[in-house]
Design an enzyme around this catalytic site. Sequence first.
Site, short mmCIF file in Angstrom:
data_model
loop_
_atom_site.label_atom_id
_atom_site.label_comp_id
_atom_site.label_asym_id
_atom_site.label_seq_id
_atom_site.Cartn_x
_atom_site.Cartn_y
_atom_site.Cartn_z
N PHE A 124 0.82 -1.21 0.00
CA PHE A 124 0.00 0.00 0.00
C PHE A 124 0.86 1.27 0.00
O PHE A 124 0.88 2.03 -0.98
CB PHE A 124 -0.94 -0.06 1.21
N THR B 23 1.43 -9.52 1.62
CA THR B 23 0.32 -8.57 1.53
C THR B 23 0.48 -7.65 0.32
O THR B 23 -0.51 -7.09 -0.16
CB THR B 23 0.21 -7.71 2.80
N TYR C 285 2.13 -4.76 18.70
CA TYR C 285 2.50 -4.06 17.48
C TYR C 285 3.26 -2.77 17.79
O TYR C 285 4.30 -2.47 17.19
CB TYR C 285 1.26 -3.76 16.64
N VAL D 139 -9.89 1.46 7.83
CA VAL D 139 -11.22 1.91 8.25
C VAL D 139 -11.92 2.71 7.15
O VAL D 139 -13.11 2.49 6.87
CB VAL D 139 -11.15 2.74 9.56
N GLY E 207 -6.94 -2.48 23.37
CA GLY E 207 -5.71 -1.88 22.87
C GLY E 207 -5.92 -0.65 22.00
O GLY E 207 -4.95 0.02 21.64
#
Length: 310
Positions: free
Chosen positions: A11, A35, A140, A183, A266
């Site tokens: 991306f 990915t 992460y 999102v 989180g």
Amino acid sequence: MKVLVTGGAGFIGSHIVDQLIANQYQVVIVDNLSTGKSEQVHPLAKFYRCDITSHELQSVFATEKPDIVIHQAAQIDVRHSMVAPLHDASVNIFGTLRLLECAVLHQVKKFIYASSAAVYGIPHTPLIEETHQTRPLSCYGISKYTPEQYIRVTSDQYGLDYTILRYANVYGERQELTGEGGVIPSFIQNMLQSLPPKVFGDGWQTRDFIHVEDVAAANVAALQYGAREVLNVSTSHALSINDLVTLLNEMLSLAIEPIYLPAREGDIRHSCLSNEKTRELLKWEPQVTLHRGLHQTIQYVRNRMSIAYG
């Protein structure tokens, strides 16, 4: 000048590659395509399908002898990091160490690292500056922050120049329509199908959404500026998730109410990063307005859906 971009088929990485080639840099891409997508590999870049944790990385550096490394490859799913911290650490920490080892051995001049707002944890100020304490809430966040320390120590020990870029919430074309971090495209995809967007929590949590083109431009600027600096890449403007839904409804001429689900473990309530230092040191500032960025992303999602669904 030759630049090696890890995650260059992904991306953010593919946008960085586009801008580098537009600026006449030689580009080498290292991506394992876990990915990333082969169709996003720029035709003018040299491509190696290679994992950053692999010993094969040494031969890539030996063959290509890059001047600068831009490190974008990462495990980015916060929820995955919490259930599989060993895999998260293997990619984000060990993979970066492997790159640093190659960079030192093959005399790379500069190392540009993609870090994250997740390193800060719960903010104590409305606008987070780079001097804010770092106390990650997720594995992460830990696995993005730990390499920053290795980079700093490597620089002290071997003289390797670096710029660490802490990204706010990046969105835009080529982002996955579902999954962690996506999102905006996931909301758009649902709403284009007249489905309600799924909001975790009450929707009044805020984020600093920055378009991927501006993030790519910050990486290109860091080729020349920001020596041995840690810098936020952001808009310095907060937007609530509820306001995002309202804005998308307006742009799509819809009136769809979201579905509210329990907040995720989180997740940080409010996150907005100051970009003042970045503007000054990188001679950079965001160029893509939220309205233009959302419009471009809507067009991208429409195109993806038309291909997927005919």
